[in-house]
Scaffold this motif. Sequence first.
Motif, PDB file in Angstrom:
ATOM      1  N   ALA A 234       0.840  -1.206   0.000  1.00 38.92           N
ATOM      2  CA  ALA A 234       0.000   0.000   0.000  1.00 38.92           C
ATOM      3  C   ALA A 234       0.874   1.255   0.000  1.00 38.92           C
ATOM      4  O   ALA A 234       0.574   2.243  -0.698  1.00 38.92           O
ATOM      5  CB  ALA A 234      -0.921  -0.009   1.218  1.00 38.92           C
ATOM      6  N   PHE A 235       1.960   1.213   0.759  1.00 38.24           N
ATOM      7  CA  PHE A 235       2.899   2.338   0.817  1.00 38.24           C
ATOM      8  C   PHE A 235       3.545   2.561  -0.545  1.00 38.24           C
ATOM      9  O   PHE A 235       3.731   3.705  -0.991  1.00 38.24           O
ATOM     10  CB  PHE A 235       3.952   2.060   1.889  1.00 38.24           C
ATOM     11  N   ILE A 236       3.900   1.458  -1.237  1.00 46.01           N
ATOM     12  CA  ILE A 236       4.493   1.563  -2.577  1.00 46.01           C
ATOM     13  C   ILE A 236       3.522   2.225  -3.538  1.00 46.01           C
ATOM     14  O   ILE A 236       3.876   3.121  -4.314  1.00 46.01           O
ATOM     15  CB  ILE A 236       4.891   0.162  -3.096  1.00 46.01           C
ATOM     16  N   PHE A 237       2.247   1.802  -3.494  1.00 46.23           N
ATOM     17  CA  PHE A 237       1.214   2.350  -4.372  1.00 46.23           C
ATOM     18  C   PHE A 237       1.020   3.851  -4.132  1.00 46.23           C
ATOM     19  O   PHE A 237       0.990   4.656  -5.073  1.00 46.23           O
ATOM     20  CB  PHE A 237      -0.104   1.606  -4.144  1.00 46.23           C
ATOM     21  N   LEU A 238       0.912   4.247  -2.866  1.00 51.94           N
ATOM     22  CA  LEU A 238       0.684   5.648  -2.523  1.00 51.94           C
ATOM     23  C   LEU A 238       1.890   6.522  -2.861  1.00 51.94           C
ATOM     24  O   LEU A 238       1.743   7.645  -3.374  1.00 51.94           O
ATOM     25  CB  LEU A 238       0.355   5.773  -1.030  1.00 51.94           C
ATOM     26  N   SER A 239       3.095   5.999  -2.573  1.00 52.39           N
ATOM     27  CA  SER A 239       4.295   6.783  -2.851  1.00 52.39           C
ATOM     28  C   SER A 239       4.537   6.947  -4.347  1.00 52.39           C
ATOM     29  O   SER A 239       5.073   7.966  -4.793  1.00 52.39           O
ATOM     30  CB  SER A 239       5.516   6.144  -2.190  1.00 52.39           C
ATOM     31  N   ALA A 240       4.146   5.926  -5.131  1.00 53.77           N
ATOM     32  CA  ALA A 240       4.329   6.002  -6.580  1.00 53.77           C
ATOM     33  C   ALA A 240       3.432   7.063  -7.207  1.00 53.77           C
ATOM     34  O   ALA A 240       3.768   7.646  -8.244  1.00 53.77           O
ATOM     35  CB  ALA A 240       4.040   4.644  -7.212  1.00 53.77           C
ATOM     36  N   ILE A 241       2.290   7.359  -6.553  1.00 52.35           N
ATOM     37  CA  ILE A 241       1.323   8.311  -7.116  1.00 52.35           C
ATOM     38  C   ILE A 241       1.424   9.687  -6.467  1.00 52.35           C
ATOM     39  O   ILE A 241       1.465  10.714  -7.163  1.00 52.35           O
ATOM     40  CB  ILE A 241      -0.110   7.762  -6.961  1.00 52.35           C
ATOM     41  N   TYR A 242       1.508   9.716  -5.132  1.00 46.05           N
ATOM     42  CA  TYR A 242       1.387  10.989  -4.420  1.00 46.05           C
ATOM     43  C   TYR A 242       2.699  11.531  -3.846  1.00 46.05           C
ATOM     44  O   TYR A 242       2.919  12.740  -3.849  1.00 46.05           O
ATOM     45  CB  TYR A 242       0.364  10.845  -3.282  1.00 46.05           C
ATOM     46  N   ILE A 243       3.542  10.661  -3.325  1.00 45.23           N
ATOM     47  CA  ILE A 243       4.790  11.127  -2.681  1.00 45.23           C
ATOM     48  C   ILE A 243       5.968  10.351  -3.288  1.00 45.23           C
ATOM     49  O   ILE A 243       6.543   9.473  -2.664  1.00 45.23           O
ATOM     50  CB  ILE A 243       4.726  10.946  -1.151  1.00 45.23           C
ATOM     51  N   LYS A 244       6.295  10.734  -4.510  1.00 41.07           N
ATOM     52  CA  LYS A 244       7.258   9.975  -5.303  1.00 41.07           C
ATOM     53  C   LYS A 244       8.656   9.931  -4.687  1.00 41.07           C
ATOM     54  O   LYS A 244       9.407   8.984  -4.923  1.00 41.07           O
ATOM     55  CB  LYS A 244       7.325  10.547  -6.715  1.00 41.07           C
ATOM     56  N   PHE A 245       9.021  10.940  -3.903  1.00 41.27           N
ATOM     57  CA  PHE A 245      10.369  10.944  -3.325  1.00 41.27           C
ATOM     58  C   PHE A 245      10.545   9.838  -2.283  1.00 41.27           C
ATOM     59  O   PHE A 245      11.665   9.497  -1.912  1.00 41.27           O
ATOM     60  CB  PHE A 245      10.685  12.322  -2.720  1.00 41.27           C
ATOM     61  N   LEU A 246       9.414   9.267  -1.810  1.00 40.98           N
ATOM     62  CA  LEU A 246       9.485   8.163  -0.851  1.00 40.98           C
ATOM     63  C   LEU A 246       9.403   6.789  -1.526  1.00 40.98           C
ATOM     64  O   LEU A 246       9.502   5.764  -0.856  1.00 40.98           O
ATOM     65  CB  LEU A 246       8.358   8.284   0.183  1.00 40.98           C
ATOM     66  N   PHE A 247       9.254   6.792  -2.844  1.00 46.72           N
ATOM     67  CA  PHE A 247       9.122   5.521  -3.561  1.00 46.72           C
ATOM     68  C   PHE A 247      10.339   4.611  -3.375  1.00 46.72           C
ATOM     69  O   PHE A 247      10.174   3.409  -3.118  1.00 46.72           O
ATOM     70  CB  PHE A 247       8.870   5.774  -5.052  1.00 46.72           C
ATOM     71  N   PRO A 248      11.580   5.138  -3.487  1.00 43.17           N
ATOM     72  CA  PRO A 248      12.755   4.268  -3.251  1.00 43.17           C
ATOM     73  C   PRO A 248      12.754   3.646  -1.859  1.00 43.17           C
ATOM     74  O   PRO A 248      13.159   2.498  -1.683  1.00 43.17           O
ATOM     75  CB  PRO A 248      13.935   5.214  -3.448  1.00 43.17           C
ATOM     76  N   VAL A 249      12.297   4.424  -0.863  1.00 43.94           N
ATOM     77  CA  VAL A 249      12.238   3.910   0.506  1.00 43.94           C
ATOM     78  C   VAL A 249      11.268   2.740   0.591  1.00 43.94           C
ATOM     79  O   VAL A 249      11.542   1.722   1.248  1.00 43.94           O
ATOM     80  CB  VAL A 249      11.814   5.022   1.489  1.00 43.94           C
ATOM     81  N   SER A 250      10.122   2.881  -0.077  1.00 44.58           N
ATOM     82  CA  SER A 250       9.117   1.805  -0.055  1.00 44.58           C
ATOM     83  C   SER A 250       9.638   0.532  -0.707  1.00 44.58           C
ATOM     84  O   SER A 250       9.349  -0.573  -0.245  1.00 44.58           O
ATOM     85  CB  SER A 250       7.833   2.269  -0.747  1.00 44.58           C
ATOM     86  N   ILE A 251      10.441   0.672  -1.759  1.00 43.58           N
ATOM     87  CA  ILE A 251      11.015  -0.499  -2.432  1.00 43.58           C
ATOM     88  C   ILE A 251      12.026  -1.192  -1.532  1.00 43.58           C
ATOM     89  O   ILE A 251      12.088  -2.425  -1.455  1.00 43.58           O
ATOM     90  CB  ILE A 251      11.687  -0.093  -3.761  1.00 43.58           C
ATOM     91  N   ILE A 252      12.827  -0.390  -0.826  1.00 43.89           N
ATOM     92  CA  ILE A 252      13.802  -0.958   0.105  1.00 43.89           C
ATOM     93  C   ILE A 252      13.101  -1.751   1.205  1.00 43.89           C
ATOM     94  O   ILE A 252      13.530  -2.846   1.580  1.00 43.89           O
ATOM     95  CB  ILE A 252      14.674   0.155   0.717  1.00 43.89           C
ATOM     96  N   LEU A 253      11.995  -1.189   1.721  1.00 46.96           N
ATOM     97  CA  LEU A 253      11.221  -1.891   2.752  1.00 46.96           C
ATOM     98  C   LEU A 253      10.684  -3.219   2.222  1.00 46.96           C
ATOM     99  O   LEU A 253      10.667  -4.220   2.936  1.00 46.96           O
ATOM    100  CB  LEU A 253      10.073  -1.007   3.235  1.00 46.96           C
ATOM    101  N   LEU A 254      10.245  -3.204   0.958  1.00 48.19           N
ATOM    102  CA  LEU A 254       9.735  -4.441   0.352  1.00 48.19           C
ATOM    103  C   LEU A 254      10.845  -5.473   0.230  1.00 48.19           C
ATOM    104  O   LEU A 254      10.627  -6.661   0.520  1.00 48.19           O
ATOM    105  CB  LEU A 254       9.140  -4.148  -1.026  1.00 48.19           C
ATOM    106  N   MET A 255      12.040  -5.039  -0.172  1.00 48.62           N
ATOM    107  CA  MET A 255      13.163  -5.958  -0.308  1.00 48.62           C
ATOM    108  C   MET A 255      13.546  -6.568   1.047  1.00 48.62           C
ATOM    109  O   MET A 255      13.853  -7.754   1.148  1.00 48.62           O
ATOM    110  CB  MET A 255      14.374  -5.237  -0.910  1.00 48.62           C
ATOM    111  N   ILE A 256      13.526  -5.733   2.083  1.00 50.58           N
ATOM    112  CA  ILE A 256      13.826  -6.227   3.428  1.00 50.58           C
ATOM    113  C   ILE A 256      12.800  -7.267   3.851  1.00 50.58           C
ATOM    114  O   ILE A 256      13.135  -8.311   4.417  1.00 50.58           O
ATOM    115  CB  ILE A 256      13.860  -5.063   4.440  1.00 50.58           C
ATOM    116  N   ASP A 257      11.530  -6.988   3.545  1.00 52.44           N
ATOM    117  CA  ASP A 257      10.459  -7.916   3.902  1.00 52.44           C
ATOM    118  C   ASP A 257      10.612  -9.236   3.141  1.00 52.44           C
ATOM    119  O   ASP A 257      10.359 -10.310   3.696  1.00 52.44           O
ATOM    120  CB  ASP A 257       9.098  -7.288   3.595  1.00 52.44           C
TER     121      ASP A 257
END
Length: 236
Positions: free
Chosen positions: A129-152
């Motif tokens: 959900a964070f990846i989806f929202l960051s990709a549309i609304y807060i793009k500067f946080l998109f790399p952070v969301s991907i890193i979190l996904l990789m950790i998970d």
Amino acid sequence: MEHKYVMVGGLAFSENSDMKKLENYASKGWILQDIVGGFFYKLKKDKPQSIIYSLDYQNNADEEYFSIFKEAGWNLVVSGGGMYIFSAPAGTKPIYSNSKSEIDKYVRAKNSSKKGVIFSLAMCLPILAFIFLSAIYIKFLFPVSIILLMIDVVVFVFSFMPYLSYKSRIKNCGEKYELTSNKIQAIVFGLIGIAFLIQAIKLLLQKRYLSIVYIILGLVEFSVSVSCYKNYKKQC
């Protein structure tokens, strides 16, 4: 004091071969002191010793637990996350001398790994959900969301694979299983490493710094794969 670092083979898959490896090092004067980062045995230089090692899992270890091992001649060397490695002079009676007690040991380990699987799955939906929202609304946080996904994903893989291993050991303990599981683990971690490196290449072509994270993850997966393959070849 002189030290040496040796890669952990994956205790869920190569427990017997890892313990034997540590015993061989001890006979050459390299004694287990600690486990660093979950990936390396830290060995200290000492006089050659004829000792054996044994691994146990216990989530609620108390004084009685340790006193039982001590009275049986086993001394605690390394502990962490409900995992304990004991050492004893060669010839000491094994910690687990029957199938039932050994099964109980792997049931505890399986339940511990299961918690990691459940946690990673529970975190997956919020992260997506964070990846989806960051990709549309807060793009500067998109790399952070991907890193979190990789950790998970890493948490899931390093929990789910041991879970399957312990589950299979409960049904079929022995060298034949360990040989097969080492081969399977080498293939799985190798494929995951390839997937990470492919993604890293794509990001490198796009000149994105996130590629560094994928390269590191890919190399870690490959190192684990190589270690498992070496254990497999030794047992063939």
